[in-house]
Design an enzyme around this catalytic site. Structure first.
Site, mmCIF file in Angstrom:
data_model
loop_
_atom_site.group_PDB
_atom_site.id
_atom_site.type_symbol
_atom_site.label_atom_id
_atom_site.label_comp_id
_atom_site.label_asym_id
_atom_site.label_seq_id
_atom_site.Cartn_x
_atom_site.Cartn_y
_atom_site.Cartn_z
ATOM 1 N N TYR A 57 13.691 9.332 3.170
ATOM 2 C CA TYR A 57 12.445 9.384 2.412
ATOM 3 C C TYR A 57 12.249 10.793 1.883
ATOM 4 C CZ TYR A 57 11.317 5.030 4.944
ATOM 5 O OH TYR A 57 11.344 3.772 5.484
ATOM 6 N N HIS A 126 18.771 2.421 9.927
ATOM 7 C CA HIS A 126 17.975 1.979 8.782
ATOM 8 C C HIS A 126 18.585 0.741 8.114
ATOM 9 C CE1 HIS A 126 15.080 3.867 5.582
ATOM 10 N NE2 HIS A 126 14.841 2.589 5.779
ATOM 11 N N ARG A 209 4.019 -4.123 -0.564
ATOM 12 C CA ARG A 209 4.177 -2.865 -1.318
ATOM 13 C C ARG A 209 2.934 -2.567 -2.161
ATOM 14 N NH1 ARG A 209 9.253 -1.548 -0.130
ATOM 15 N NH2 ARG A 209 10.664 -3.243 0.394
ATOM 16 N N GLY A 210 1.793 -2.869 -1.560
ATOM 17 C CA GLY A 210 0.516 -2.574 -2.197
ATOM 18 C C GLY A 210 -0.040 -3.694 -3.055
ATOM 19 N N PHE A 211 0.796 -4.678 -3.389
ATOM 20 C CA PHE A 211 0.361 -5.711 -4.321
ATOM 21 C C PHE A 211 -0.731 -6.595 -3.733
ATOM 22 C CE2 PHE A 211 1.063 -9.393 -7.212
ATOM 23 C CZ PHE A 211 0.995 -8.711 -8.415
#
Length: 330
Positions: A57, A126, A209-211
């Protein structure tokens, strides 16, 4: 009072909701380090203990940011980070994976240095490296536990067979995989395997993802470098179809007198006391709003209605672009 959950047979205690820190440094538009650090501090003040980051990240800068934020407050944090995704320095959308023992050891030392800590509480692979037997990767991770550099180990986006093989080498405390009202794939098999083996489940992207917050209304709302511009779910007809799903969630949330984000998180929490959602935000306002999900009570009738609104496979479009789908372990 923050509710807590136990991850895995070892009973690793974490807050019922965790904070994903990725978006503070990468993929979702402009950075604001001061507000991000203030958000982490506010999370700790509100007894959120699970903080989730990864070396890729930023890359690397998110671990540095988290390390700066938790300095002097380390005892309040269950610190999770990850290794294994290798970025192409010339094109961040191109990436590979590495799980060789030598890489595992060097990645851990680098993360410890960036985070400014002596031990990582939960260390994930990951993405699974198809070129390296999982037994070798997990064996190296187990060595880190014995060396005192890591307390617990986990995997991210690993399939059922891989998870069983890994767990036979060393106890896996948690599997981290995308799970939300529009990404219900874990219900097919992986949740059952986790429960059989006593492995905790950490649900990333529980807000789509925020949607699923209802805050995103147009494709143009995304910054030019926002990762979501590459996702099928946010493009063209898929975007419009998915807006219809969000509209129905907003209607039910209004009836329940809660925010859409709170309804979406409450649904994930209701799927089992072995599931810990980690939502991402870089603003205190949304942190506090999301934590309100812990107060939302869903009845059996509510859950039935939500299932009708968002049945499995409801989302239009794949959750990852083709280049990233190849990194998902079956």
């Amino acid at each position: 009072m923050m509710k807590t959950q136990a991850l895995g047979k070892d009973g690793l205690q974490v807050s019922a909701l965790g904070l994903g820190c990725m978006g503070m440094s990468a993929f979702y538009g402009k950075r604001d380090d001061a507000e991000s650090i203030a958000t982490i501090h506010r999370a700790l003040d509100l007894s959120v203990t699970l903080l989730d980051t990864a070396d890729m990240y930023g890359p690397w800068t998110n671990e540095e940011l988290v390390g700066k934020a938790i300095k002097g407050r380390r005892e309040q944090v269950l610190l999770a980070t990850k290794f294994g995704i290798v970025l192409d320095p010339n094109d961040p959308m191109k990436r590979g994976v590495c799980g060789t023992p030598a890489y595992v050891r060097s990645a851990c030392d680098a993360s410890l240095r960036r985070l400014g800590v002596e031990v990582i509480d939960l260390y994930y692979q990951h993405r699974v490296d198809p070129q390296t037997p999982i037994e070798e990767t997990v064996g190296a991770m187990a060595e880190l536990v014995r060396a005192g550099k890591v307390r617990h180990i986990g995997l991210s986006e690993a399939g059922p067979k891989t998870l069983r093989r890994a767990h036979a080498i060393h106890p896996i405390a948690a599997l981290q995989t995308e799970y939300s009202l529009w990404s219900r794939d874990p219900e097919d098999e992986i949740l059952g395997v986790c429960r059989e083996l006593g492995i905790g489940f950490v649900a990333y992207a529980p807000l789509g993802r925020g949607f699923l917050t209802g805050q995103i209304k147009r494709f143009e709302d995304f910054a030019p470098d926002d990762y979501r511009r590459q996702s099928q779910r946010f493009q063209g007809e898929n975007f419009q179809k998915n807006l219809g799903l969000v509209s129905r969630i907003e209607e039910m949330a209004a009836e329940k007198k809660c925010a859409p984000s709170q309804l979406a998180l409450a649904w994930v929490l209701a799927q089992g006391n072995d599931i810990v959602p980690i939502f991402g935000t870089k603003r205190r306002k949304y942190l506090e709003e999301n934590l309100g999900a812990l107060e939302v009570q869903l009845t059996d009738e509510d859950l039935k209605r939500i299932h009708e609104i968002a049945p499995r496979g409801v989302a239009a479009g794949e959750r990852y672009p083709e280049s990233m789908k190849q990194l998902i372990n079956g």
